[in-house]
Scaffold this motif. Structure first.
Motif, PDB file in Angstrom:
ATOM      1  N   ASP A 112      31.324  46.900  90.510  1.00  0.00           N
ATOM      2  CA  ASP A 112      30.566  48.078  90.952  1.00  0.00           C
ATOM      3  C   ASP A 112      29.395  47.692  91.846  1.00  0.00           C
ATOM      4  N   ALA A 113      28.873  46.484  91.661  1.00  0.00           N
ATOM      5  CA  ALA A 113      27.774  46.006  92.510  1.00  0.00           C
ATOM      6  C   ALA A 113      28.271  45.478  93.847  1.00  0.00           C
ATOM      7  N   GLY A 114      29.594  45.447  94.051  1.00  0.00           N
ATOM      8  CA  GLY A 114      30.157  44.994  95.322  1.00  0.00           C
ATOM      9  C   GLY A 114      30.428  43.511  95.405  1.00  0.00           C
ATOM     10  N   ASP A 115      30.446  42.810  94.273  1.00  0.00           N
ATOM     11  CA  ASP A 115      30.673  41.364  94.267  1.00  0.00           C
ATOM     12  C   ASP A 115      32.163  41.054  94.146  1.00  0.00           C
ATOM     13  N   GLU A 116      32.571  39.950  94.801  1.00  0.00           N
ATOM     14  CA  GLU A 116      33.901  39.385  94.583  1.00  0.00           C
ATOM     15  C   GLU A 116      33.830  38.450  93.375  1.00  0.00           C
ATOM     16  N   ILE A 117      34.981  38.187  92.749  1.00  0.00           N
ATOM     17  CA  ILE A 117      35.000  37.413  91.499  1.00  0.00           C
ATOM     18  C   ILE A 117      36.120  36.389  91.553  1.00  0.00           C
ATOM     19  N   ILE A 118      35.772  35.150  91.171  1.00  0.00           N
ATOM     20  CA  ILE A 118      36.749  34.084  90.914  1.00  0.00           C
ATOM     21  C   ILE A 118      36.596  33.721  89.443  1.00  0.00           C
TER      22      ILE A 118
END
Length: 541
Positions: free
Chosen positions: A237-243
């Motif tokens: 929701d904060a606009g971050d990508e995730i690995i």
């Protein structure tokens, strides 16, 4: 060990006399080869380039099954992780099951110092809701090496204090990514839950936390999945990508949590399957299912994923090497930095100075450089200035090539992997010889009837055996180095060469000072600035 068993090793012909000490070393090498063949019967899966390409962020992940920071006899695990990171030039490290209570770790034994340097950014987590102890089941850690540390915005961990996951937050103003490593507890069997061993498991730790907090009958695995999904939603929701590199302790493709990560609200895919086109292999060396996986959001571009053979790393799981496009992770370029080569010629060292001049003199005489110069001088009046300039430049380029060749052959760069001594040199030369045999041209020169008529697999196994022997010798290599230099002093005294005695004593003194002050200088001297990867220029308006 008799000579016949050494001949069966395939290095000597039947009529070659073999010293007993050599036969013992050969038999020991054969034992290591046999062990490697048994342990490495399954190879690696996937693909990754040996040399890290430009604009690629490379991460390594592994379940290390206890880092053993307090056990000096098991320091090989840290050394093995260092070797893998150096071999693949990784930018970050993701570890599970560290087995350490990091509250008791001395500052000089922090993960960043032990595996990298003071410029690294690291974050560790373990269960802090219970009394402190040196070793503790579970725990996770993440480390960004200096280049990626320059893009690190913050680090964080699981807010419950159970040490279930940690993350590093990297990126620029245009793109930000959470690199997460997590460990999901496994439910032990009824017999494993009884006794002291069952009391210390990660599952039991989480059960005690649930009862203490009054969370009802929820299982540790269900609580882990619920909390992780909530956290991932907040990040998205904060606009971050995730690995997310995770030991799921469940089937990576059929388990409930992996399938939940693939739902429409999260859209996280397992990248080994997506990149290689086939499912990941069994992770645990005694298991049959893939329980380790790398899950990424749709904005992350995964280039390559590689899973190593069993027992090739520091733990009992396969280690993973993962390549990601730098712009999809950082939002900026990430060029591969090439360090400038050092000079081999040291004019203050007589040995290198003499070797350089000897080599340059031979090349000058062989290519008749003085005769060519005299011919140019004699023809200076009969040719145009332009032609003379072209000829002089050609002579100068040839002379420069001779100087470069002389410098390349006057000295060798020191390999800091292991201290030099006759004992270690035997295994280094043996390893290098096997590497030469891997070349097709070398095998053609030897012919079909050579004593080294081995298959590619046998040569590869023997190279690994030599490397394993060098790792065993590394702990005693400094002592062997000192004994070797003392023997050199004794031999120099016997032949009356006092100049050599002075030089060797100077070498002993310099190496002693480097060992004593190296760590002090590393921790007290100011940090060096990172290498520039881009330059911003203000354009005129």
């Amino acid at each position: 060990v008799d000579a016949q068993s050494a001949r069966q090793f395939g290095q000597y012909t039947s009529d070659t006399p073999i010293r007993p000490d050599v036969a013992t070393e050969l038999a020991a090498e054969q034992v290591v080869v046999d062990r490697l063949v048994d342990e490495l019967h399954e190879g690696g899966y996937g693909f990754v380039e040996g040399r890290k390409p430009a604009d690629v962020v490379r991460l390594m992940g592994e379940n290390v099954n206890n880092l053993s920071l307090y056990d000096d006899t098991r320091g090989w695990k840290l050394q093995k992780i260092k070797e893998i990171n150096k071999r693949y030039q990784t930018d970050g490290l993701l570890l599970q099951e560290c087995g350490t209570d990091f509250r008791q770790v001395d500052p000089d034994k922090s993960l960043g110092i032990l595996l990298g340097d003071s410029d690294c950014r690291s974050v560790t987590a373990n269960n802090v809701t219970e009394p402190s102890a040196r070793t503790q089941h579970g725990g996770v850690a993440a480390l960004n090496f200096p280049r990626l540390a320059g893009f690190t915005l913050e680090t964080g961990k699981d807010n419950t204090g159970l040490g279930r996951w940690v993350y590093t937050y990297v990126g620029t103003s245009t793109r930000k990514t959470r690199i997460v490593t997590a460990y999901r507890p496994v439910k032990p069997s009824r017999s494993q839950r009884n006794g002291q061993r069952g009391w210390n498991t990660v599952w039991s730790q989480h059960r005690r936390y649930i009862r203490k907090k009054g969370l009802g009958n929820i299982s540790p695995r269900a609580m882990f999945s619920r909390d992780l999904i909530r956290q991932i939603k907040l990040w998205k929701d904060a606009g971050d990508e995730i690995i997310l590199f995770m030991d799921v302790n469940d089937h990576v493709y059929k388990g409930r949590l992996p399938q939940r990560l693939g739902d429409r609200d999260l859209m996280m895919t397992e990248r080994f399957l997506a990149t290689n086109g086939f499912e990941a292999p069994n992770s645990y060396y005694r298991g049959t299912r893939p329980i380790t996986g790398c899950f990424c959001t749709q904005g992350i571009d995964c280039v390559n994923v590689y899973a190593s053979p069993h027992r090739a790393g520091a733990g009992d799981h396969r280690y993973w090497i993962m390549d990601f496009d730098a712009k999809s992770v950082l939002g900026a370029g990430y060029p591969h930095l090439v360090r400038p080569k050092g000079r081999r010629l040291k004019c203050v060292v007589k040995r290198t100075r003499v070797a350089y001049l000897r080599r340059l003199r031979k090349l000058t005489e062989r290519h008749r450089m003085y005769s060519k110069m005299k011919a140019l001088h004699d023809a200076s009046d009969s040719v145009s200035p332009r032609q003379l300039k072209i000829a002089m430049n050609k002579w100068d380029r040839e002379n420069t090539e001779h100087k470069i060749s002389a410098e390349e052959n006057c000295n060798q760069f020191k390999n800091d992997y292991i201290e030099f001594s006759p004992q270690t040199n035997i295994w280094i030369k043996r390893r290098d010889l096997y590497k030469q045999l891997q070349s097709i041209n070398a095998r053609r020169r030897l012919g079909k009837e050579d004593p080294f008529s081995l298959s590619d697999k046998e040569i590869g196994n023997r190279i690994e055996a030599c490397k394993a022997r060098l790792r065993e010798l590394k702990s005693v290599a400094p002592m062997l180095r000192i004994e070797h230099l003392r023997d050199c002093i004794h031999r120099a005294k016997e032949r009356g060469d006092m100049k050599a005695v002075v030089r060797i004593r100077q070498i002993l003194r310099n190496e002693k000072l480097r060992r004593r002050w190296g760590g002090v200088h590393k921790s007290t001297r100011p940090r060096r600035g990172g290498a520039p990867t881009s330059i911003k220029v203000k354009l005129p308006t």
